[in-house]
Design a protein around this motif. Structure first.
Motif, PDB file in Angstrom:
ATOM      1  N   THR A  33     -13.365  -4.358 -42.820  1.00 61.13           N
ATOM      2  CA  THR A  33     -14.707  -4.485 -43.394  1.00 61.13           C
ATOM      3  C   THR A  33     -14.889  -3.653 -44.665  1.00 61.13           C
ATOM      4  N   LYS A  70     -15.721 -17.559 -37.348  1.00 63.68           N
ATOM      5  CA  LYS A  70     -15.380 -16.481 -38.283  1.00 63.68           C
ATOM      6  C   LYS A  70     -15.858 -16.757 -39.704  1.00 63.68           C
ATOM      7  N   SER A  73     -17.159 -13.724 -41.531  1.00 65.22           N
ATOM      8  CA  SER A  73     -16.379 -12.486 -41.532  1.00 65.22           C
ATOM      9  C   SER A  73     -15.962 -12.109 -42.947  1.00 65.22           C
TER      10      SER A  73
END
Length: 222
Positions: A33, A70, A73
């Motif tokens: 992240t 996802k 993400s």
């Protein structure tokens, strides 16, 4: 020219060529992240394109961009941004969207390595019954590029063995090879995203059955 030093980069050394830029450097953790990690790869890619605009760039993306769970993400959004940048700024490119790589060494948290380690170390783990996964031998990525680099221009290739494996199929193959039983519980969850494969990939693997492919992976890497 190979950019990177991980599993993919090391496996490509036998087909390295001054005609291509194999961009195999990137964020290896799909759960990353930190923006600094993504910015580092993007900056390196931009510099590589500018310095080698006379060469064909081969970029390694991920089939996770097909996973609806996802889509938000950081990792998937980053990969899609890089794909888009390459398409806009390179006149000669090939983007490979890779499945779950199986090879020598590499990230211990890849699916195959994780399951192998859990089983051989007698660790308890959880299996999501609805999950399906696409596998690819690193050696097959190299072989595919060796024969198709020059044939495929300015496109995206979904690159994996064209069969969606049930996790218990993979576990069963590892158990058979290691002569150890996995200690796991099952829950009725998991993600499954459909991937369509082009003729180049389906013909490349046309003579291999899913069972034989999985057995080959366990024989080679366990």
């Amino acid at each position: 020219m190979i950019i990177g030093n991980g599993l993919i980069a090391n496996a490509l050394k036998n087909i390295d060529s001054e005609e291509y830029v194999f961009f195999a450097s990137g964020v290896s953790n799909s759960l990353e992240t930190r923006s600094s990690e993504f910015e580092r790869e993007f900056s390196l890619l931009k510099n590589s394109l500018e310095s080698n605009n006379d060469k064909k760039i081969i970029y390694f993306s991920t089939l996770s961009v097909k996973d609806q769970s996802k889509q938000g993400s950081h990792y998937v959004l980053h990969k899609l941004s890089i794909e888009d940048y390459i398409k806009k700024h390179s006149e000669n490119y090939l983007i490979l969207r890779i499945g779950n790589i199986v090879g020598k060494g590499g990230n211990p948290n890849t699916l195959f390595n994780y399951l192998k380690n859990q089983i051989t170390n007698n660790n308890r783990f959880v299996v999501h019954n609805k999950a399906r996964r696409l596998l690819i031998d690193m050696d097959d990525i190299t072989r595919f590029l060796k024969t198709h680099c020059i044939l495929l221009d300015n496109g995206i290739v979904n690159c994996a063995f064209p069969y969606h494996y049930d996790l218990k199929e993979i576990i069963g193959a590892i158990e058979k090879k290691t002569h150890q039983k996995g200690i796991y519980s099952e829950i009725d969850e998991g993600d499954f995203y459909k991937v369509d494969f082009g003729e180049d990939i389906t013909s490349f693997f046309s003579e291999v059955s899913p069972e034989a492919y999985l057995e080959t992976l366990t024989q080679k890497y366990i």
